[in-house]
Design a protein around this motif. Structure first.
Motif, short mmCIF file in Angstrom:
data_model
loop_
_atom_site.label_atom_id
_atom_site.label_comp_id
_atom_site.label_asym_id
_atom_site.label_seq_id
_atom_site.Cartn_x
_atom_site.Cartn_y
_atom_site.Cartn_z
N SER A 147 -32.71 102.80 -11.38
CA SER A 147 -32.71 101.48 -10.77
C SER A 147 -31.31 101.06 -10.35
CB SER A 147 -33.29 100.44 -11.74
OG SER A 147 -32.44 100.25 -12.85
N ASN A 148 -30.30 101.70 -10.92
CA ASN A 148 -28.93 101.41 -10.49
C ASN A 148 -28.76 101.81 -9.04
OD1 ASN A 148 -26.04 102.75 -10.03
ND2 ASN A 148 -25.82 101.04 -11.45
N ASN A 149 -28.12 100.95 -8.26
CA ASN A 149 -28.05 101.16 -6.82
C ASN A 149 -27.37 102.47 -6.44
OD1 ASN A 149 -28.76 99.98 -4.29
ND2 ASN A 149 -26.61 99.55 -3.91
N ALA A 150 -26.19 102.73 -7.02
CA ALA A 150 -25.45 103.96 -6.66
C ALA A 150 -26.17 105.20 -7.17
CB ALA A 150 -24.03 103.88 -7.22
N ARG A 151 -26.71 105.16 -8.38
CA ARG A 151 -27.45 106.32 -8.89
C ARG A 151 -28.66 106.61 -8.02
NH1 ARG A 151 -26.58 103.89 -14.19
NH2 ARG A 151 -25.02 105.10 -15.35
N TYR A 152 -29.35 105.56 -7.61
CA TYR A 152 -30.53 105.73 -6.76
C TYR A 152 -30.16 106.40 -5.45
CZ TYR A 152 -34.37 104.38 -3.66
OH TYR A 152 -35.39 104.38 -2.75
N ILE A 153 -29.12 105.91 -4.80
CA ILE A 153 -28.74 106.45 -3.48
C ILE A 153 -28.28 107.90 -3.58
CG2 ILE A 153 -27.09 106.22 -1.59
CD1 ILE A 153 -29.36 104.14 -1.59
N PHE A 154 -27.52 108.24 -4.62
CA PHE A 154 -26.91 109.57 -4.68
C PHE A 154 -27.65 110.57 -5.56
CE2 PHE A 154 -23.41 107.00 -3.12
CZ PHE A 154 -22.89 107.82 -2.14
N GLN A 155 -28.48 110.11 -6.49
CA GLN A 155 -29.12 111.05 -7.42
C GLN A 155 -30.63 111.17 -7.23
OE1 GLN A 155 -27.86 109.70 -11.33
NE2 GLN A 155 -25.87 110.70 -11.15
N ASP A 156 -31.24 110.23 -6.54
CA ASP A 156 -32.69 110.26 -6.35
C ASP A 156 -33.01 110.84 -4.98
OD1 ASP A 156 -35.41 109.77 -5.98
OD2 ASP A 156 -35.36 107.93 -7.17
N PRO A 157 -33.63 112.02 -4.92
CA PRO A 157 -33.92 112.63 -3.61
C PRO A 157 -34.79 111.75 -2.72
CG PRO A 157 -34.22 114.22 -5.38
CD PRO A 157 -34.03 112.89 -6.04
N SER A 158 -35.63 110.89 -3.31
CA SER A 158 -36.51 110.05 -2.49
C SER A 158 -35.72 109.05 -1.65
CB SER A 158 -37.52 109.31 -3.37
OG SER A 158 -36.88 108.33 -4.18
N ALA A 159 -34.51 108.69 -2.10
CA ALA A 159 -33.70 107.74 -1.33
C ALA A 159 -33.28 108.35 0.00
CB ALA A 159 -32.46 107.33 -2.12
N ARG A 160 -33.00 109.64 0.01
CA ARG A 160 -32.58 110.30 1.25
C ARG A 160 -33.74 110.36 2.25
NH1 ARG A 160 -27.79 113.61 0.22
NH2 ARG A 160 -27.18 113.30 -1.95
N THR A 161 -34.95 110.39 1.73
CA THR A 161 -36.13 110.38 2.60
C THR A 161 -36.46 108.97 3.06
OG1 THR A 161 -37.01 112.30 1.41
CG2 THR A 161 -38.56 111.02 2.75
N LEU A 162 -36.33 108.01 2.16
CA LEU A 162 -36.70 106.63 2.48
C LEU A 162 -35.78 106.02 3.53
CD1 LEU A 162 -38.50 104.16 1.80
CD2 LEU A 162 -36.77 103.52 0.09
N PHE A 163 -34.46 106.20 3.38
CA PHE A 163 -33.51 105.60 4.31
C PHE A 163 -33.24 106.57 5.46
CE2 PHE A 163 -32.52 103.49 0.26
CZ PHE A 163 -32.63 102.17 0.65
N SER A 164 -33.70 106.20 6.65
CA SER A 164 -33.51 107.09 7.79
C SER A 164 -32.04 107.20 8.19
CB SER A 164 -34.35 106.61 8.98
OG SER A 164 -34.02 105.28 9.33
N ASN A 165 -31.24 106.19 7.83
CA ASN A 165 -29.79 106.23 8.08
C ASN A 165 -29.05 106.38 6.76
OD1 ASN A 165 -30.59 103.66 7.25
ND2 ASN A 165 -28.94 102.63 8.34
N TRP A 166 -29.46 107.37 5.95
CA TRP A 166 -28.92 107.53 4.60
C TRP A 166 -27.39 107.62 4.57
CZ3 TRP A 166 -25.94 110.98 1.91
CH2 TRP A 166 -25.89 110.81 0.52
N PRO A 167 -26.73 108.38 5.45
CA PRO A 167 -25.26 108.45 5.36
C PRO A 167 -24.60 107.08 5.48
CG PRO A 167 -26.09 110.21 6.75
CD PRO A 167 -27.25 109.30 6.49
N GLU A 168 -25.11 106.23 6.35
CA GLU A 168 -24.54 104.89 6.49
C GLU A 168 -24.80 104.06 5.23
OE1 GLU A 168 -25.26 100.85 9.17
OE2 GLU A 168 -25.82 102.81 9.98
N VAL A 169 -25.99 104.17 4.67
CA VAL A 169 -26.31 103.46 3.43
C VAL A 169 -25.41 103.95 2.30
CG1 VAL A 169 -28.11 103.08 1.68
CG2 VAL A 169 -28.69 102.99 4.11
N ALA A 170 -25.18 105.26 2.24
CA ALA A 170 -24.30 105.82 1.21
C ALA A 170 -22.87 105.31 1.37
CB ALA A 170 -24.33 107.34 1.28
#
Length: 276
Positions: A158-181
């Motif tokens: 649930s932590n924002n940074a862990r979710y973005i960088f450690q959860d593979p589903s975040a890379r699928t959910l956010f179509s602009n993942w690099p910008e979100v990261a």
């Protein structure tokens, strides 16, 4: 020893990074060929009105508690943004924040505000390190797999940074993942400038530096940015491709907590969603 530097050392590292980024022409200097990019320390010192020795001590982390005037002059010389200037002054000790408690209490005003939002608007409350402290059912549905039903205990993801960088589903959910990261790291860096000595911040940063090379690369850039509104583009497993707007509000009754409101398109209010 923590890999996350203390306040004075981080101030020096931030100055070095920004000095190396600034083109001589942008500082009013001749744009002649150089061995290394950016400005020389002597040039920054002269443009700022500091002695070379004092500026070198700043970059080496040996000059503690620089004055407001020095920090303000450095911000102008290095052409810092407003977010970067606030970060610089926080590292210089000019904006000391209250000590953060070991256990965060969810803002009472945030809980009252959450009750005012009707579906499909999704609302979350983020703590100082980006932990989701409270959320509504729409947030559970908007970010499937990240958050349980309200009232249940969230996991580390649930932590924002862990979710973005450690959860593979975040890379699928956010179509602009690099910008979100990029934005996630820049926001965490901004928050960390006010909480350099916070054990929770240090532990999170050290963990991500050890486990996530993409986080480490972005952290080394020392980008500082506080996005308070914008859009996120999702490839949602049930709703398809959607764009949602968001607004971030600081909460005055609990320092370092934010209320984030996601505006889901009204036509999706009755859209079918699976129970997965």
């Amino acid at each position: 020893m923590s890999r996350y530097a203390g306040r004075s050392r981080e101030l020096g590292a931030f100055l070095r990074e920004r000095r190396n980024r600034l083109a001589p022409a942008a500082a009013g200097l001749p744009d002649t060929p150089r061995r290394t990019p950016g400005l020389r320390r002597e040039e920054v010192a002269e443009l700022t009105g500091l002695s070379v020795g004092y500026y070198i001590r700043l970059e080496q982390g040996h000059a503690r508690h620089p004055s407001y005037g020095v920090l303000d002059a450095l911000a102008r010389t290095l052409d810092l943004t407003e977010d970067e200037t606030r970060h610089l002054k926080a590292l210089g000790g000019q904006r000391e924040a209250p000590s953060a408690p070991a256990t965060e209490r969810v803002s009472r005003s945030a809980l009252r505000l959450m009750s005012l939002f009707a579906p499909p608007t999704a609302v979350v409350v983020l703590g100082r390190t980006g932990d989701v402290l409270a959320w509504n059912r729409s947030a559970t549905r908007l970010f499937p797999g990240r958050l349980p039903e309200p009232g249940e205990r969230p996991g580390p993801g649930s932590n924002n940074a862990r979710y973005i960088f450690q959860d593979p589903s975040a890379r699928t959910l956010f179509s602009n993942w690099p910008e979100v990261a990029d934005d996630t790291v820049a926001h965490l860096r901004s928050a960390a400038g006010h909480l350099v000595d916070d054990p929770a911040v240090r532990a999170l940063v050290d963990e991500l530096l050890e486990t996530c090379p993409e986080f480490a690369t972005r952290w080394a850039r020392r980008d500082v940015r506080e996005r308070v509104s914008g859009d996120k583009h999702l490839d949602h497993p049930q709703l398809g491709r959607i764009t949602i707007g968001y607004e971030v509000t600081a909460l005055l009754d609990e320092p370092h907590q934010w209320l984030v409101v996601y505006s889901v398109p009204a036509e999706l209010l009755h859209a079918p969603m699976s129970k997965s």
